[in-house]
Design a protein around this motif. Sequence first.
Motif, short mmCIF file in Angstrom:
data_model
loop_
_atom_site.label_atom_id
_atom_site.label_comp_id
_atom_site.label_asym_id
_atom_site.label_seq_id
_atom_site.Cartn_x
_atom_site.Cartn_y
_atom_site.Cartn_z
N VAL A 134 -1.66 -70.78 -10.01
CA VAL A 134 -0.55 -70.54 -10.94
C VAL A 134 -0.87 -71.26 -12.25
O VAL A 134 -1.14 -72.46 -12.26
CB VAL A 134 0.78 -71.05 -10.36
CG1 VAL A 134 1.92 -70.77 -11.33
CG2 VAL A 134 1.06 -70.40 -9.01
N SER A 135 -0.86 -70.51 -13.35
CA SER A 135 -1.17 -71.06 -14.66
C SER A 135 0.10 -71.06 -15.52
O SER A 135 0.82 -70.05 -15.58
CB SER A 135 -2.26 -70.22 -15.34
OG SER A 135 -2.50 -70.67 -16.66
N MET A 136 0.36 -72.18 -16.19
CA MET A 136 1.55 -72.31 -17.03
C MET A 136 1.16 -73.01 -18.32
O MET A 136 0.46 -74.01 -18.31
CB MET A 136 2.64 -73.13 -16.32
CG MET A 136 3.05 -72.64 -14.96
SD MET A 136 4.31 -73.73 -14.23
CE MET A 136 4.56 -72.95 -12.64
N VAL A 137 1.65 -72.48 -19.45
CA VAL A 137 1.41 -73.13 -20.74
C VAL A 137 2.68 -72.98 -21.57
O VAL A 137 3.32 -71.92 -21.60
CB VAL A 137 0.19 -72.53 -21.45
CG1 VAL A 137 0.37 -71.06 -21.76
CG2 VAL A 137 -0.14 -73.30 -22.72
N GLY A 138 3.06 -74.05 -22.27
CA GLY A 138 4.31 -74.06 -23.01
C GLY A 138 4.31 -73.23 -24.27
O GLY A 138 5.36 -72.77 -24.72
N ALA A 139 3.14 -73.03 -24.91
CA ALA A 139 3.01 -72.23 -26.12
C ALA A 139 4.00 -72.66 -27.20
O ALA A 139 4.68 -71.85 -27.82
CB ALA A 139 3.19 -70.74 -25.79
N GLY A 140 4.10 -73.96 -27.40
CA GLY A 140 4.91 -74.47 -28.49
C GLY A 140 6.38 -74.65 -28.20
O GLY A 140 7.16 -74.94 -29.10
N HIS A 141 6.78 -74.51 -26.94
CA HIS A 141 8.19 -74.66 -26.58
C HIS A 141 8.38 -75.90 -25.71
O HIS A 141 7.45 -76.39 -25.08
CB HIS A 141 8.69 -73.42 -25.82
CG HIS A 141 8.88 -72.22 -26.69
ND1 HIS A 141 10.07 -71.89 -27.26
CD2 HIS A 141 7.97 -71.28 -27.10
CE1 HIS A 141 9.93 -70.79 -27.98
NE2 HIS A 141 8.66 -70.40 -27.89
N THR A 142 9.61 -76.36 -25.66
CA THR A 142 9.98 -77.45 -24.76
C THR A 142 10.27 -76.83 -23.39
O THR A 142 11.30 -76.21 -23.19
CB THR A 142 11.22 -78.17 -25.27
OG1 THR A 142 10.97 -78.64 -26.60
CG2 THR A 142 11.58 -79.34 -24.37
N VAL A 143 9.33 -76.98 -22.45
CA VAL A 143 9.44 -76.35 -21.14
C VAL A 143 9.28 -77.41 -20.06
O VAL A 143 8.29 -78.14 -20.04
CB VAL A 143 8.38 -75.25 -20.94
CG1 VAL A 143 8.54 -74.61 -19.56
CG2 VAL A 143 8.49 -74.19 -22.02
N ALA A 144 10.25 -77.50 -19.19
CA ALA A 144 10.18 -78.39 -18.03
C ALA A 144 10.41 -77.55 -16.78
O ALA A 144 11.43 -76.86 -16.67
CB ALA A 144 11.21 -79.50 -18.13
N ILE A 145 9.46 -77.58 -15.85
CA ILE A 145 9.56 -76.82 -14.60
C ILE A 145 10.27 -77.69 -13.58
O ILE A 145 9.85 -78.81 -13.29
CB ILE A 145 8.18 -76.40 -14.09
CG1 ILE A 145 7.45 -75.59 -15.17
CG2 ILE A 145 8.30 -75.60 -12.81
CD1 ILE A 145 8.18 -74.36 -15.63
#
Length: 497
Positions: A134-145
């Motif tokens: 599983v690949s995850m990248v925020g791309a400039g956003h505030t992201v918390a899983i």
Amino acid sequence: MVDADPADGVGGLGDQRDTRNEISHSTIHGNVFMGGIVSMLAGLRPRPRLLIAVACALALLGAGTTYLALHGTDGSEPELSARYDPEHGDANTTAVVPKTVTPTELPVVTDCGAARTWSHAQGGTDVGASPLSVSMVGAGHTVAIEQVRATVVGEPSDPLPGTVVDCTGQGEGKKIDMGIDLDATNPIALIAASGPVSFAPYFTDKYLYLENQKPEIISLTVLATRHSYDYVLTVEGTLDGKHHTWTLKDGARPFHISGVRMERGTVLNTHGRGWETDYRRGAGERIRCNPCFDEDEKEIPGTAVAAAPVGFTFSSAPGADPTEPPAPPVERPAATPPPLTTDQRDAESVAIAWAVTSGSFDVSHGDTGPAAVLNRSRRYLTPELAASGGGLNACAGDSATWPAEVSVRRGWSVVMDATVSPLQGHTDPRELTGDQVGLEAGITCAYAADNGWHQTPRGGVTAHLQLHRQADGSYLISDITKVEYGVPALTDPTLQP
């Protein structure tokens, strides 16, 4: 593939761009697993940079309850995806191919990733455990899983039929290891090691924070034992402070996995040294850990639970004594030998059939000794070997008798497992189609009776088999030699009458 939650107004994936982050605010969200290092803007004067660095350190150390949130301004969207991963940290892999496969059809492989890739190319489905990346990248956003869970699509089904192809290799721990058990009532992310999966939830007191451009890679092991499933992954978290969910699929389709067949049967297996044929139960069933240990044999914090579910096989703690051989089933077999599917043109299949047939007897059915099973096993022997008595019996060391207690108790024998492989140094599958084929057979048997008594010899029996190809292309065993017997039997005294 990722499906965004339409309620949040997020469409498909945005273009990945060279985003320049700036610190806009910090947010308290509870314990957070930091995926990487906060990058400061160039051009700050030395003193402000130092003050910000100190503030970040204090925020992260303050009871583990804060993290620094980065906010992008270029309009790109977070990117999340999942795929089947042949190079998964858990190198063991089991798949079922929806057709009959013989060892001669399999490629020469040096690792389990190649074996899994081949199986999937033939339309195969993972059995028992499915390794995903599983690949995850925020791309400039505030992201918390905050959570990763599996959502079952449709109804569960029985384990899939076909040829089971298995590979056993050495696992390698990844940066983030998780597991999900589809048989569980609530299939959420669990803490995992490089192989076994624990029963402890992963996201109990932490989030997973996504960086701007560098993908966070999760090595995910999806488990299924009782049933086969179609499923999607649901990722829950916050996007720029608002609740958001992402649905990850195998392209446009759900992921799928087969349950484990618990009846004994044949499995094609490799350890990277050529293909062998196994006869055993539960191919693909995975061990669990409680607690788990890392590659340095250190306990992984948070992986121990007070009351683990029953019915699982657990990994041993480092340095612990190996577990005792499993007890044979109490039930008397319905048939002697058990049902077998044999390909007479496959030398390894013939050798497995001989081992299971010659090693299966039942005193209550009139079997008076190993010689009594010759009529059942002679179909796998040359006329000359059958006329001489049939050679070795797989579950009776001297070929003439079995333990006297079996006759007294009117018991039976069970071939617990058997492995047939090319002789050492002969890893080319083409050698399995020659006029003469040499194989090594390792057989583990057990004796049992209705009153609960059982006896399991340690070490089993090892034999070298010589097979000759007949005019019609079938193989028959012409010689059985070099027998090694196990040490005295292990008897469970608590089951004595």
